[in-house]
Write an enzyme that holds these catalytic residues in place. Structure first.
Site, PDB file in Angstrom:
ATOM      1  N   LYS A   1       0.834  -1.221   0.000  1.00 12.44           N
ATOM      2  CA  LYS A   1       0.000   0.000   0.000  1.00 12.44           C
ATOM      3  C   LYS A   1       0.858   1.257   0.000  1.00 12.44           C
ATOM      4  CE  LYS A   1      -4.001  -2.064   2.328  1.00 12.44           C
ATOM      5  NZ  LYS A   1      -3.394  -3.268   2.927  1.00 12.44           N
TER       6      LYS A   1
HETATM    7  O1  S5P Z   1      -9.488  -2.766   2.568  1.00  8.52           O
HETATM    8  C1  S5P Z   1      -8.657  -3.631   2.832  1.00  8.52           C
HETATM    9  C2  S5P Z   1      -7.520  -3.791   2.064  1.00  8.52           C
HETATM   10  C3  S5P Z   1      -6.653  -4.830   2.348  1.00  8.52           C
HETATM   11  S1  S5P Z   1      -5.368  -5.135   1.264  1.00  8.52           S
HETATM   12  N1  S5P Z   1      -8.869  -4.476   3.861  1.00  8.52           N
HETATM   13  C4  S5P Z   1      -8.009  -5.484   4.179  1.00  8.52           C
HETATM   14  O2  S5P Z   1      -8.287  -6.238   5.127  1.00  8.52           O
HETATM   15  N2  S5P Z   1      -6.856  -5.631   3.442  1.00  8.52           N
HETATM   16  C5  S5P Z   1      -5.865  -6.673   3.781  1.00  8.52           C
HETATM   17  O3  S5P Z   1      -6.498  -7.949   3.638  1.00  8.52           O
HETATM   18  C6  S5P Z   1      -5.345  -6.605   5.215  1.00  8.52           C
HETATM   19  O4  S5P Z   1      -4.157  -5.866   5.277  1.00  8.52           O
HETATM   20  C7  S5P Z   1      -5.112  -8.058   5.563  1.00  8.52           C
HETATM   21  O5  S5P Z   1      -3.825  -8.447   5.147  1.00  8.52           O
HETATM   22  C8  S5P Z   1      -6.122  -8.820   4.713  1.00  8.52           C
HETATM   23  C9  S5P Z   1      -7.370  -9.232   5.438  1.00  8.52           C
HETATM   24  O6  S5P Z   1      -7.096 -10.167   6.434  1.00  8.52           O
HETATM   25  P1  S5P Z   1      -8.261 -10.943   7.247  1.00  8.52           P
HETATM   26  O7  S5P Z   1      -7.497 -11.753   8.248  1.00  8.52           O
HETATM   27  O8  S5P Z   1      -9.125  -9.911   7.900  1.00  8.52           O
HETATM   28  O9  S5P Z   1      -8.998 -11.764   6.230  1.00  8.52           O
END
Ligand code: S5P
Length: 468
Positions: free
Chosen positions: A301
């Site tokens: 990012k």
């Molecule tokens: O809007 C976003 C963008 C990203 S890239 N929301 C997110 O959660 N992410 C990323 O996706 C975040 O940095 C993490 O690595 C992943 C989501 O992880 P989870 O464990 O919540 O599924």
């Protein structure tokens, strides 16, 4: 519109109860979570004057000889405009006159003169069209209408059909976005506004084409080689699952990549959370990406000036440009940042950029306008930008890849504002392409079984979509 206008307007209208949130029954009998009635402004001379000034900023570029407000709320506003700027005014009778001249338009005018219409709020544009019809019937010409708030429910298009142009000081989305940042808005109202904004985004997206194109068909539209490769890989491997491999040890990362790799189209890293990073780690990861056919996406990012992101991408400890197939960036710093990243690409490696257009975290600051501008920016760099990190499909153009994070089958969110939806919602309702799953797999009792489950759910939803 000018941002300070929308903030001032939103705040003042909210304060005097001209915009309210809750449960309202409309004239049509339909229920609505928002009620807009600008009539109270007539008791607030300062606000009325400011509104007339804002309308004038739009009106001054139109060619006209007379102004006419749509009854009733626009009448005092138009009077105010007329007095300030010496504009001869006309008035439309709403009730039919059964005596005297029976004329529908009051005031002094000549046939062939041009009349500008003023309105407070446009929904479908019906009231403006009614007023325009009477004005035209009286021998005048209508070319333009200026409205304070466009509710974006077809008004502009309906007027266009009649060859009238609608000029709006602001849209309802502008007002809602401004209210989200206002300290005076109550917590309950903020919740309703968030929901309304989500709906607005869905409505502004082109509808799903009856036959959604397959990944293979869409690959033909891509200029970026990694986008083409990813579309082909997904179709070949029958997977639209990306694993967010958010672990902090290199060993764990490699073990995951080896175990879950066969299920994935993309493995997403946050390389800066690895505590024992060394150059060997990324070489081993690359070897696993070749072995199991997935692409590596470094979720860095980027968000800085062009010169800085070049160094962050190509230099430092991580040398991301040397090993990541895909990276992402916030659009915030603008086109020169993208140019910077594009120039810093390694000559040994193809790569693609995803712009963060929407986020999954609650109360994030990415407004609809920001999202739209992000899409416009992507178009300027279509050889490098391959798509978006988003919560919804954002354009009818087939080349963009939409990756959606915030996917979990069992949870609605976490205590830090992460908001989850299911794979089906992500692919079918929100029309995205690739689900990004982190803790849904990592924290499962059997991560491999969980990955298989997400893979099947994501792929079945995709197949359903293309066969619709
Ligand atoms: O809007 C976003 C963008 C990203 S890239 N929301 C997110 O959660 N992410 C990323 O996706 C975040 O940095 C993490 O690595 C992943 C989501 O992880 P989870 O464990 O919540 O599924």
């Amino acid at each position: 519109m000018n941002g300070s206008h929308s903030h001032y307007l939103a705040e003042e209208l909210y304060k005097i109860g001209a915009i309210q949130f809750g449960q309202f029954t409309l004239k049509s009998g339909q229920m609505s979570p928002i009620y807009i009635n600008l009539r109270p402004i007539i008791s607030c001379p300062n606000l009325l004057r400011s509104i007339a000034d804002m309308l004038w900023e739009k009106a001054r570029s139109c060619q006209f000889d007379r102004v006419c407000g749509v009854p009733y709320t626009a009448l005092p506003i138009t009077t105010c405009l007329s007095l300030h700027h010496d504009l001869p005014m006309l008035m439309r009778r709403k009730e039919k006159k059964s005596y005297g001249t029976k004329q529908k338009i009051e005031g002094i005018f000549h046939e062939g003169q041009r009349c500008l219409i003023i309105e407070d709020v446009a929904t479908t544009g019906g009231s403006i069209l009614e007023t325009a019809a009477d004005i035209v019937e009286s021998g005048l010409i209508v070319n333009d209408a200026v409205v304070l708030i466009d509710r974006e429910q077809g008004g502009g298009a309906n007027l266009k059909e009649k060859k009238y142009t609608l000029h709006a000081v602001c849209t309802l989305t502008d007002i809602l976005n401004a209210l989200m940042t206002s300290a005076t808005v109550t917590k309950e109202d903020r919740k309703i506004i968030t929901q309304l904004l989500e709906q607005t985004i869905t409505h502004s997206i082109p509808p799903l084409s009856p036959q959604s194109k397959s990944f293979t068909e869409r690959a033909a539209f891509c200029s970026n080689p990694i986008a083409k490769k990813l579309f082909a890989l997904m179709e070949h491997k029958k997977s639209n699952l990306a694993l967010s491999a958010d672990v902090t040890s290199g060993k764990e990362l490699l073990a995951l990549a080896d175990k879950i790799g066969p299920e994935l189209c993309v493995l997403k890293t946050h390389i800066d959370i690895i505590e024992d990073f060394n150059a060997r780690l990324v070489q081993d990861l690359q070897a696993l990406s070749e072995k199991h056919h997935f692409l590596i996406f470094e979720d860095r990012k980027f968000s800085d000036i062009g010169h800085t992101v070049q160094q962050q991408y190509a230099k430092g400890v991580y040398h991301i440009a040397e090993w990541a197939d895909m990276i992402n960036a916030h659009a915030l710093p603008g086109p020169h940042m993208i140019q910077g990243l594009s120039e810093a690409r390694s000559s040994n490696k193809q790569s693609g950029l995803l712009l963060v257009a929407q986020m999954s975290s609650q109360d994030n600051l990415l407004s609809t306008e920001y999202t739209e501008k992000t899409v416009a920016l992507a178009k300027q760099f279509s050889d490098f930008v391959m798509g978006f990190i988003t919560q919804k499909k954002l354009s009818a153009e087939p080349q963009w890849i939409y990756m959606i994070p915030g996917v979990h089958v069992a949870q609605e969110g976490d205590h830090l504002g992460q908001h989850y939806i299911t794979p089906e919602q992500a692919i079918l309702e929100n029309d995205c392409d690739i689900i990004i799953v982190g803790r849904g797999i990592l924290k499962a009792q059997d991560p491999l079984a969980a990955a298989k489950h997400y893979r099947n759910a994501g792929w079945e939803a995709y197949q359903k979509k293309v066969s619709l």
